[in-house]
Write an enzyme that holds these catalytic residues in place. Structure first.
Site, PDB file in Angstrom:
ATOM      1  N   HIS A   1      39.827 108.309  71.231  1.00  0.00           N
ATOM      2  CA  HIS A   1      40.052 107.113  72.055  1.00  0.00           C
ATOM      3  C   HIS A   1      41.420 106.501  71.763  1.00  0.00           C
ATOM      4  O   HIS A   1      41.594 105.290  71.857  1.00  0.00           O
ATOM      5  CB  HIS A   1      38.983 106.048  71.784  1.00  0.00           C
ATOM      6  CG  HIS A   1      37.610 106.401  72.248  1.00  0.00           C
ATOM      7  ND1 HIS A   1      36.788 107.248  71.572  1.00  0.00           N
ATOM      8  CD2 HIS A   1      36.914 106.008  73.347  1.00  0.00           C
ATOM      9  CE1 HIS A   1      35.633 107.365  72.215  1.00  0.00           C
ATOM     10  NE2 HIS A   1      35.677 106.628  73.300  1.00  0.00           N
TER      11      HIS A   1
ATOM     12  N   GLU B   1      33.236 111.466  84.643  1.00  0.00           N
ATOM     13  CA  GLU B   1      34.695 111.555  84.773  1.00  0.00           C
ATOM     14  C   GLU B   1      35.123 112.597  85.792  1.00  0.00           C
ATOM     15  O   GLU B   1      36.111 112.411  86.510  1.00  0.00           O
ATOM     16  CB  GLU B   1      35.342 111.846  83.411  1.00  0.00           C
ATOM     17  CG  GLU B   1      35.416 110.624  82.492  1.00  0.00           C
ATOM     18  CD  GLU B   1      34.079 110.227  81.898  1.00  0.00           C
ATOM     19  OE1 GLU B   1      33.147 111.056  81.907  1.00  0.00           O
ATOM     20  OE2 GLU B   1      33.956 109.069  81.432  1.00  0.00           O
TER      21      GLU B   1
ATOM     22  N   ASP C   1      42.314 109.551  76.930  1.00  0.00           N
ATOM     23  CA  ASP C   1      41.786 110.744  76.257  1.00  0.00           C
ATOM     24  C   ASP C   1      40.831 111.522  77.166  1.00  0.00           C
ATOM     25  O   ASP C   1      40.688 112.726  77.036  1.00  0.00           O
ATOM     26  CB  ASP C   1      41.007 110.340  75.001  1.00  0.00           C
ATOM     27  CG  ASP C   1      41.784 109.389  74.105  1.00  0.00           C
ATOM     28  OD1 ASP C   1      42.037 109.739  72.959  1.00  0.00           O
ATOM     29  OD2 ASP C   1      42.144 108.287  74.582  1.00  0.00           O
TER      30      ASP C   1
END
Ligand SMILES: Cc1ncc(C[n+]2csc(CCOP(=O)(O)OP(=O)(O)O)c2C)c(N)n1
Ligand SMILES: [Mg+2]
Lengths: 318, 331
Positions: free
Chosen positions: B135, B66, B91
């Site tokens: 999530h 990420e 998230d």
């Protein structure tokens, strides 16, 4: 092998960076610039010799230690002084001051992440960009042994390895991250990590900038020719404190004096003379010229106007 | 909604795909990157066909990295491309927090305007039953305290398409939150390839005179359902969709409150510290004298989202909660 002319260029640029830093320290002494600075003395061999393997159109993500890589990329000295003085002549138009975010998009200087390691990811993105746009630009990313331990390195190195990105990582291992010794904080050798990501790693002695340059030229050529990334671990020294005025109580006197014998500028000067590639007169002339150049830039930069409140929102949104 | 001439009825996810496809066709600098966005077409099916059409250089399946997805996109954006990066779940903004909040949002400013960061960060958000505490979030407000990027949250297919196209064409970084529960919803979307919805303009999704309900994203649909319920009591509710949190269309908000004198702000995120809190403050600072009652905030309970869908449902706000707040205001 680095040719004699390039060797002299490397020496000239190292001396220029040293003179620039000395002039900055004077500005700080005179209370004209804020005192937050991470002196680069000792890492000029690594920063100059690696950066000089790049072209102007290549990308540079420099690190917080010294300014020698930025100077070697050709950023005008007036702009650098302007950044530290925090005036309109700075590359960031008066935004920077102290530990600055120098930027020079025309020379491929893409700025700095103040959070260590952030630049590794941006460098991977810049390298991916060159690949997508099918240019032959190479990206070089400097960071210290401390920043090499951030998870950002893993994500950047993995992407670079997976996609053979034209990227050269330069780990400047000076043995310290502020007060923490590298051997205490680090598992294994940085140079060995490269293999784990599927690209070569090369360790080189940063006291010998000519050897560093050879290694960097090879890495940059490999990247440019589609051969993918390289990690260069330069063993270097931090001749001064982490920051200006750091009392360095955490450092043994013996270690400091050993480091002091590994100054790349002193080494290169002696080597050039000894090999006959430069005479005392030539070297002295280079040194005098550097001081002159720096002085002229300093004088010019001091005339820059300070930014006013109207710029505070100017660069927030386009 | 029925499609009028010059419009088709499509899903919200199709609207996202079309926006990407059209902008990629229009501008070869637009590239898409993220986890599973290529070969698979996205785990929520928002990017199908792009990989086949534009190839691996422009539709990039990234490693599960990420920080690289966002930080790398910043690197792409400052070197001449216009990336649309995706975090698989909103998230995960905290997995790339520094890259999102400090690199994407600050790079231009920190460097004295020397760079533009024309990128969009797409983030599928929200609770859809069983996603659990990591999530299911709608972390839009996280970006609020970090100036430097727009925050866009579409509620309908037309807005999804028009706002995404606007975001891609914008030279500023944009955090673009798509609600996962809305992907399958349908609505009319204009055919015009240059149909864009300007960023930062609120939309009155339903006109009314007694109470203004301010919402964005999925909560807009709860607000509309609450307006139906209130209508049965004879209360006329105006639903104002902010379409995001920054820039905030304060003119539209104040104009609606001037008309109704009562306001409820509904969000899916937990009640504390969300967009509703900020909007409440803005209203109180500027037009408190137009109000006939307190500002009401509706949001999820201040707990992590439970994994058990039955418990999740108890935590989520509902149209009935909004309706109740409306009733309290009209007395
Ligand atoms: C993410 C992050 N953590 C910590 C710091 C504070 N910090 C700045 S420089 C530094 C030491 C860095 O060491 P190294 O990477 O080896 O570079 P050197 O200073 O030795 O050149 C630290 C801890 C920071 N700027 N960013
Ligand atoms: Mg170090």
């Amino acid at each position: 092998m680095t040719d004699p002319k390039t060797k002299l260029d490397i020496y000239r640029t190292m001396v220029l960076a040293q003179s620039w830093e000395q002039a900055l320290m004077r500005l700080i002494d005179e209370n004209l610039a804020p005192a937050s600075y991470h002196p680069g003395r000792g890492s000029e061999g690594s920063e100059v010799a690696c950066t000089m393997a790049l072209r102007e159109s290549d990308y540079l993500l420099y690190d917080h230690r010294g300014m020698a890589h930025i100077i070697a990329k050709g950023v005008p000295l007036v702009g650098l002084f302007g950044d530290f003085l925090g005036n309109e002549l700075g590359t960031t138009r008066g935004y920077g001051a102290g530990i600055v975010h120098v930027a020079d998009p025309d020379r491929g200087v893409l700025g700095q992440s103040g959070t260590l390691g952030g630049s590794q990811l941006i460098a991977a993105g810049a390298a991916l960009s060159a690949k997508i746009r099918k240019t032959d630009q190479v990206t070089m990313c400097f960071f210290g042994d401390g920043a090499a331990n951030r998870g950002t390195f893993h994500e950047a190195a993995n992407a670079a390895g997976a996609w053979k990105l034209p990227l050269v990582f330069v780990v400047q291992n000076n043995g310290w991250a502020v007060s923490v010794p590298t051997e205490y904080s680090t598992g294994g050798a940085f140079v060995d990590r490269a293999n784990g990501y599927g690209f070569p790693g090369v360790a080189v002695d940063g006291q010998n900038p000519f050897e560093v340059h050879d290694v960097a030229v090879e890495a940059v050529e490999r990247a440019r020719n589609g051969g993918g990334p390289t990690l260069i671990e330069v063993k270097t020294v931090r001749l001064l404190g982490h920051y200006l005025g750091d009392p360095q109580a955490y450092r043994e006197a013996a270690e400091r004096s050993t480091s002091a014998t590994r100054d790349p500028i002193v080494w290169a000067r002696a080597a050039l003379k000894e090999s006959g590639e430069a005479t005392e007169e030539q070297l002295s002339a280079i040194e005098a010229e550097a001081i002159e150049q720096v002085e002229a830039a300093r004088e010019q930069a001091l005339a820059g106007a300070k930014p006013t409140a109207d710029v505070l929102t100017e660069y927030l949104y386009v | 909604m029925t499609a009028s001439s010059g419009a088709r009825t499509i899903t919200y996810s199709r609207a996202i795909t079309e926006a990407l496809d059209e902008e990629m066709a229009r501008d070869e600098r637009v590239v898409v990157l993220g986890e599973d966005v290529g070969r698979m077409g996205g785990i929520f099916g928002a990017t199908p066909g792009l990989y086949e059409k534009y190839g691996a250089d422009r539709v990039i399946d990234t490693p599960i990295s990420e920080m690289f997805i966002v930080g790398g996109a910043v690197g792409l954006a400052i070197t001449g491309l216009r990336p649309v990066a995706e975090l698989q779940f909103a998230d995960f903004i905290v997995n790339a927090a520094d890259e999102t909040l400090s690199k994407m949002s600050k790079w231009r400013y920190m460097h004295g305007g020397q760079f533009r960061v024309p990128m969009v960060l797409r983030m599928p958000e929200g609770a859809t039953g069983g996603g659990g505490a990591e999530h299911s979030l709608c972390p839009e407000a996280l970006m609020l305290s970090y100036p430097g990027a727009h925050i866009v949250v579409p509620s309908t297919p037309a807005d999804a398409k028009g706002l995404l196209k606007a975001a891609i064409r914008d030279d500023n970084p944009v955090g673009f939150f798509e609600h996962k529960a809305l992907y399958a919803t349908r609505g009319a979307v204009p055919d015009d390839p240059d149909f864009v919805v300007p960023i930062g303009k609120a939309d009155i999704k339903r006109e009314g005179t007694d109470v203004t309900v301010i919402a964005w994203g999925r909560a807009v649909h709860w607000a509309l359902a609450a307006a139906d319920l209130a209508a049965t009591d004879g209360t006329s509710v105006e639903v104002l969709d902010t379409r995001g949190l920054r820039p905030l269309d304060t003119d539209a908000i104040f104009a609606s409150i001037e008309k109704t004198g009562r306001v409820v702000i509904a969000q899916e995120a937990p009640r504390t510290g969300g967009g509703a809190s900020e909007i409440s403050a803005v209203i109180a600072e500027n037009v408190i004298d137009l109000l006939e009652g307190p500002i009401k905030r509706i949001g999820a309970m201040d707990v992590p989202i439970p994994q058990n869908p039955a418990l999740e449902a108890l935590v989520m706000p509902t149209p009935a909660d909004i309706h109740l707040a409306v009733k309290e205001l009209v007395g």
